[in-house]
Design a protein around this motif. Sequence first.
Motif, mmCIF file in Angstrom:
data_model
loop_
_atom_site.group_PDB
_atom_site.id
_atom_site.type_symbol
_atom_site.label_atom_id
_atom_site.label_comp_id
_atom_site.label_asym_id
_atom_site.label_seq_id
_atom_site.Cartn_x
_atom_site.Cartn_y
_atom_site.Cartn_z
ATOM 1 N N LYS A 386 0.823 -1.212 0.000
ATOM 2 C CA LYS A 386 0.000 0.000 0.000
ATOM 3 C C LYS A 386 0.862 1.269 0.000
ATOM 4 O O LYS A 386 0.545 2.244 -0.668
ATOM 5 N N ASP A 411 10.240 -2.541 2.599
ATOM 6 C CA ASP A 411 9.816 -2.013 1.292
ATOM 7 C C ASP A 411 10.701 -0.828 0.940
ATOM 8 O O ASP A 411 11.545 -0.413 1.733
ATOM 9 N N GLY A 415 8.008 5.568 3.333
ATOM 10 C CA GLY A 415 8.692 5.707 4.630
ATOM 11 C C GLY A 415 7.855 6.472 5.669
ATOM 12 O O GLY A 415 6.817 7.040 5.349
ATOM 13 N N ILE A 424 2.578 5.426 15.109
ATOM 14 C CA ILE A 424 1.883 4.598 14.103
ATOM 15 C C ILE A 424 1.392 3.273 14.681
ATOM 16 O O ILE A 424 0.500 2.657 14.119
ATOM 17 N N TYR A 429 -4.373 5.469 14.549
ATOM 18 C CA TYR A 429 -3.464 6.535 14.099
ATOM 19 C C TYR A 429 -2.971 6.284 12.678
ATOM 20 O O TYR A 429 -2.554 5.195 12.317
ATOM 21 N N VAL A 431 -0.505 8.389 9.594
ATOM 22 C CA VAL A 431 0.370 9.545 9.360
ATOM 23 C C VAL A 431 -0.390 10.547 8.504
ATOM 24 O O VAL A 431 -1.179 10.160 7.638
ATOM 25 N N GLY A 441 -7.142 3.054 4.634
ATOM 26 C CA GLY A 441 -6.689 2.199 5.726
ATOM 27 C C GLY A 441 -7.510 2.503 6.955
ATOM 28 O O GLY A 441 -8.135 3.570 7.034
ATOM 29 N N SER A 442 -7.519 1.572 7.919
ATOM 30 C CA SER A 442 -8.345 1.762 9.113
ATOM 31 C C SER A 442 -7.522 2.284 10.290
ATOM 32 O O SER A 442 -8.062 2.797 11.251
ATOM 33 N N ALA A 447 -1.539 -1.580 15.196
ATOM 34 C CA ALA A 447 -1.918 -1.765 16.603
ATOM 35 C C ALA A 447 -2.098 -3.260 16.872
ATOM 36 O O ALA A 447 -1.677 -3.783 17.913
ATOM 37 N N SER A 470 10.785 1.358 4.415
ATOM 38 C CA SER A 470 10.590 0.974 5.819
ATOM 39 C C SER A 470 10.925 -0.496 6.007
ATOM 40 O O SER A 470 10.830 -1.293 5.069
ATOM 41 N N PHE A 472 9.829 -3.252 8.971
ATOM 42 C CA PHE A 472 9.155 -3.590 10.216
ATOM 43 C C PHE A 472 9.636 -4.977 10.630
ATOM 44 O O PHE A 472 9.729 -5.872 9.792
HETATM 45 P P1 ADP Z 1 -3.515 1.727 7.973
HETATM 46 O O1 ADP Z 1 -4.748 0.954 7.906
HETATM 47 O O2 ADP Z 1 -3.686 3.194 7.893
HETATM 48 O O3 ADP Z 1 -2.447 1.210 7.083
HETATM 49 P P2 ADP Z 1 -1.765 0.803 10.078
HETATM 50 O O4 ADP Z 1 -1.966 0.688 11.549
HETATM 51 O O5 ADP Z 1 -1.438 -0.463 9.338
HETATM 52 O O6 ADP Z 1 -3.036 1.517 9.489
HETATM 53 O O7 ADP Z 1 -0.606 1.844 9.851
HETATM 54 C C1 ADP Z 1 -0.625 3.045 10.497
HETATM 55 C C2 ADP Z 1 0.078 4.130 9.676
HETATM 56 O O8 ADP Z 1 1.473 3.837 9.606
HETATM 57 C C3 ADP Z 1 -0.377 4.181 8.254
HETATM 58 O O9 ADP Z 1 -1.516 4.985 8.096
HETATM 59 C C4 ADP Z 1 0.835 4.748 7.541
HETATM 60 O O10 ADP Z 1 0.809 6.138 7.618
HETATM 61 C C5 ADP Z 1 1.996 4.240 8.354
HETATM 62 N N1 ADP Z 1 2.627 3.033 7.743
HETATM 63 C C6 ADP Z 1 2.403 1.736 8.054
HETATM 64 N N2 ADP Z 1 3.173 0.930 7.317
HETATM 65 C C7 ADP Z 1 3.903 1.711 6.496
HETATM 66 C C8 ADP Z 1 4.875 1.456 5.467
HETATM 67 N N3 ADP Z 1 5.267 0.229 5.137
HETATM 68 N N4 ADP Z 1 5.423 2.531 4.830
HETATM 69 C C9 ADP Z 1 5.048 3.784 5.156
HETATM 70 N N5 ADP Z 1 4.119 4.083 6.113
HETATM 71 C C10 ADP Z 1 3.542 3.038 6.758
#
Ligand code: ADP
Length: 484
Positions: A386, A411, A415, A424, A429, A431, A441-442, A447, A470, A472
């Motif tokens: 995504k 990925d 970032g 995050i 929450y 970004v 996204g939810s 979380a 990023s 993880f």
């Molecule tokens: P969402 O459903 O919005 O993806 P997440 O809890 O999975 O919710 O992620 C929270 C936020 O973290 C995302 O809205 C995004 O801004 C940031 N984020 C998560 N994974 C990535 C990633 N691989 N690269 C960039 N930003 C990310």
Amino acid sequence: MAVLGYVSLRQWETSAELLFREQARDVAAMAAEKVEMMLRHAEDAFLDRVQAALEGGDVSAPTLDALLAQAPLVRRLYLVDRRGALLYPAAWRDDDARVFEPVLGRVARGFRERGGKRVLVDGQVCLAVVLRARAEPVLVAYSRDVDVLRRDILQTALAALESATIVAVLDQDGRPVYSRGPLERAERVLSVSFRDDLPSWRVAVYAPPGASPRAAVRRQVMVFMGAFGVLLVVIAAGTVLTWRLTRRETEMARLKSDFVANVSHDLKTPLSVIRMFGETLEMGRVSDDARRQEYFRVITREAERLSRLIDNVLDFSRIEGGRQRYDVTPTAVEPLVRDTLEAFAYPLGQQGFKVEVRVAPDLPEVPMDADAVGQALANLVDNAIKYSGDDRAVSVEARIEGADLALSVADRGIGVPKAEHARIFEKFYRVGRSDTQGRRGSGVGLALVRHVAEAHGGRVTVESAPGAGSRFTIRLPLRARDGR
Ligand code: ADP
């Protein structure tokens, strides 16, 4: 409250001050009376003895010398007849003539004839007239010894006086002749003058340092101000805290409503795709077998997306309600990673992602809830897809790190700024809008990942920078927490 407190303290100060002055005046008056009484008593006794000697016609120097010796309070004694001739002693001593003669010259005739009454002139010389039955009156002039006065009269009269204040006697120049305590830092309350016997001297009352009502009130004001300051600080801190809590609550409410909108949208999109393709197939308009196959695949993929989303929301709600249970069993890692990626094979392939999978050989079985960890991994892969830009590459890695199994998903996407790294993982929450623009996204995916990791006794971390992609990493202990 501050004004009220201040006003009542001021009123209290005024009435306390008044009372204090009244008491001080009583003390001073009493002291003056006592001193004068003792002084009069001593001098009357001396003059009586002089009179007795003169009555007996004895004005010889030895008799008077003896009398004088018995009365240390009298420093110098001179007897003068009506014409001003010196009867005793034979001559003025030292420069007494300079002190006594002008005084004697000023004595009114009437005073000489009437006799009796003692008067004090210039604060130094005392005069009395002794009348004799068969001889002419004699003028008695004497001066006092200040040291003896201090020791025998002031000290005796004042030392026993009961008062918390300091009583002092000041001479005609305001210098203390006697004081019952140190006066350096004491505060003068008031002074009263003596009457006839010490006309130019005064009794003064001092408050010891810090004992005056004003000082006490000043202390009270300090305490009051201090307490009030503390109160203000507490109120300010409370206000700030409440404001921050309210702000957090408002933000949480906003995040929740965003969450509902996002989830609804995420549900709607696959549903409408499924419906559209289903209807097309139902109408039998697709004759080409390969295309029909393609439509079925799309329907399956969208259905998978839907169930992943619903699983996420349901799991999240179970976690929030404290009802989530994990079924931990030894699990092989390689098949778990493979199965998870399999579910993304279509979108990865279709969007042209370069996929790299590195699973260390000979990984042991790791105790975990396979479904939960699989879902967490899927959330990370989903995010990697995504939040990728033009540089589309996903790498998944499984290896041993110390006593942990480390599962990483990396990925080369947009970032996450360093300041957001902690946030995050919070529920709902996401970004800032411009960064995630266009990506639905939810906000519960990460979380959930964190909860799963922590429930296994592990943790999840992120290394990321804007534009640099990023990574993880979920770390799970190789041995379960309960020792299994
Ligand atoms: P969402 O459903 O919005 O993806 P997440 O809890 O999975 O919710 O992620 C929270 C936020 O973290 C995302 O809205 C995004 O801004 C940031 N984020 C998560 N994974 C990535 C990633 N691989 N690269 C960039 N930003 C990310």
